[in-house]
Each structure stands twice: as structure tokens, then as C-alpha cells.
Design a protein around this motif. Sequence first.
Motif, short mmCIF file in Angstrom:
data_model
loop_
_atom_site.label_atom_id
_atom_site.label_comp_id
_atom_site.label_asym_id
_atom_site.label_seq_id
_atom_site.Cartn_x
_atom_site.Cartn_y
_atom_site.Cartn_z
N ALA A 158 0.92 -1.36 0.14
CA ALA A 158 -0.08 -0.02 0.16
C ALA A 158 0.90 1.16 -0.14
CB ALA A 158 -0.98 -0.10 1.24
N PRO A 159 1.53 1.37 -0.80
CA PRO A 159 2.67 2.51 -1.10
C PRO A 159 1.92 3.78 -1.09
CG PRO A 159 2.65 1.28 -3.03
CD PRO A 159 2.16 0.52 -2.08
N ASP A 160 0.65 3.99 -1.83
CA ASP A 160 0.09 5.18 -1.58
C ASP A 160 -0.44 5.76 -0.44
OD1 ASP A 160 -1.78 2.64 -1.83
OD2 ASP A 160 -3.37 4.00 -2.24
N VAL A 161 -0.78 4.59 0.62
CA VAL A 161 -1.00 5.29 1.98
C VAL A 161 0.36 5.85 2.59
CG1 VAL A 161 -1.91 4.24 4.27
CG2 VAL A 161 -2.61 3.24 2.12
N LEU A 162 1.47 5.50 2.00
CA LEU A 162 2.59 6.09 2.71
C LEU A 162 2.47 7.68 2.58
CD1 LEU A 162 5.67 3.37 2.20
CD2 LEU A 162 4.38 3.71 4.35
N THR A 220 -6.42 15.91 16.70
CA THR A 220 -6.52 14.81 16.07
C THR A 220 -7.96 14.18 16.15
OG1 THR A 220 -4.09 14.43 16.10
CG2 THR A 220 -5.36 12.57 15.50
N ARG A 221 -8.58 13.59 15.17
CA ARG A 221 -9.71 13.03 15.15
C ARG A 221 -9.93 11.67 14.29
NH1 ARG A 221 -13.98 17.36 16.34
NH2 ARG A 221 -12.80 19.01 17.16
N PRO A 222 -10.72 10.78 14.53
CA PRO A 222 -10.88 9.61 13.94
C PRO A 222 -11.34 9.94 12.39
CG PRO A 222 -12.10 9.32 15.85
CD PRO A 222 -11.81 10.85 15.75
N THR A 223 -10.82 9.09 11.30
CA THR A 223 -11.19 9.27 9.98
C THR A 223 -11.10 7.70 9.31
OG1 THR A 223 -10.56 10.28 7.91
CG2 THR A 223 -8.62 9.29 9.09
N ARG A 224 -11.77 7.74 8.29
CA ARG A 224 -12.08 6.35 7.85
C ARG A 224 -10.66 5.79 7.36
NH1 ARG A 224 -16.78 4.59 5.45
NH2 ARG A 224 -15.72 3.63 3.79
N VAL A 225 -10.68 4.49 7.24
CA VAL A 225 -9.64 3.57 6.80
C VAL A 225 -9.43 4.01 5.40
CG1 VAL A 225 -8.52 1.53 6.50
CG2 VAL A 225 -9.78 2.01 8.62
N PRO A 226 -8.36 4.20 4.87
CA PRO A 226 -8.04 4.80 3.21
C PRO A 226 -8.56 3.60 2.43
CG PRO A 226 -6.53 5.64 4.59
CD PRO A 226 -7.03 4.60 5.48
N ASP A 227 -9.21 3.95 1.19
CA ASP A 227 -9.45 2.97 0.50
C ASP A 227 -8.41 2.05 0.09
OD1 ASP A 227 -12.19 3.44 0.61
OD2 ASP A 227 -12.22 4.54 -1.19
N GLY A 228 -7.35 2.53 -0.25
CA GLY A 228 -6.12 1.98 -0.53
C GLY A 228 -5.65 0.99 0.32
N LEU A 229 -5.62 1.50 1.54
CA LEU A 229 -5.45 0.35 2.63
C LEU A 229 -6.38 -0.75 2.82
CD1 LEU A 229 -3.37 -0.49 4.78
CD2 LEU A 229 -4.56 1.41 6.40
N ARG A 230 -7.73 -0.45 2.76
CA ARG A 230 -8.73 -1.47 2.87
C ARG A 230 -8.60 -2.47 1.57
NH1 ARG A 230 -13.55 -0.59 5.42
NH2 ARG A 230 -13.60 1.38 6.42
N ILE A 231 -8.39 -2.14 0.51
CA ILE A 231 -8.14 -2.85 -0.89
C ILE A 231 -6.77 -3.90 -0.34
CG2 ILE A 231 -7.49 -2.88 -3.19
CD1 ILE A 231 -9.56 -0.47 -3.16
N ALA A 232 -6.00 -3.23 0.08
CA ALA A 232 -4.62 -3.98 0.13
C ALA A 232 -4.64 -5.04 1.31
CB ALA A 232 -3.53 -2.89 0.55
#
Length: 157
Positions: free
Chosen positions: A43-47, A123-135
Motif C-alpha cells: 500500500a505505498p499510496d498510503v505512505l 486529532t480526530r478519527p477518520t475512515r480507513v483509506p480505500d487503498g489500505l482497505r483494498i490492500a
Amino acid sequence: MESYYEYRHLVGFEETNLVGNVYYVNYLRWQGRCREMFLRDRAPDVLADIRDDLKLFTLKCECEFFAEISAFDELSIRMRLEDLTQTQIGFAFDYVRLRDGFEELVARGRQRIACMRGPNTDTRPTRVPDGLRIALSQYAVTGNGQQRQVLEGVREG
């Protein structure tokens, strides 16, 4: 295809105590390292998102030990997706000693992280990024329909 992401590690003397056993804290460090290598490899896009403002906060970390390991033991740390919600990820880790063509489960761990965004003072909670979900979807723990639920969460976005 493997149902887990694997990080290989060769234990060094600096990770052991005077008796020659691995310090327990290193198991937790290896969980973090396995997670980092997963991001780099899958998931390099998440980096790039982490360099921006995404933060991965560790909420809980645990490890159950079954056998001692020592310097020059070769380990396979195997990470699976155990749970995925809107903002949090649960990982499961198996620590497997590789020796003479045999595998021995020496420990099992878990880790729960939360995805957060914003400055350190807000700092607030956010959705797990789609790229990470897919990976992560290909490494979902199976059984009781859990894998299907994880994959549906990816499709629903």
C-alpha cells in the motif's frame, strides 16, 4: 496466494537478554515492523497519505508466548487482517520459527489501530483509506463469514 503477509526476521544478539532469550518487547517491535513493510510493499499510496496528515494510532497490542526464541533463530512474522471497521483495523500475528524445514508457532499477537487526521492538538478519527482497505482485503481471516464482511466493506467504500 498466501492468506497472510509475511515479514522474515533473523534474531540478533542485541534482541536478547543475558540468558540468551529474546526480550519480550521485541515481539511488539516486530509487529510494527511487519505492518510498516506491508505498507511499503502492498500500500505505498498510503505512505504518501501518512507523510501528509494520516496517523495510525496503536490502541492495543498484545502477545501470547508459547516457546522461547534466541539469537540466530529465523522467524516468519505473519500478519492477517482480523477486523476492519470504518476507522479501525485489527491485525493478528503469528510468530513462526523456521528451522531445518520445519515450522513452529512460538507466539501469537494482536494489534488494533485507529486511523486519525488533523494536527496533534486536534486529532480526530477518520475512515480507513480505500487503498489500505483494498490492500488488506486479501489477508482477511476466514471463518464465520468474516472475510466476506471485510470484502463487502471494501466494495461499499
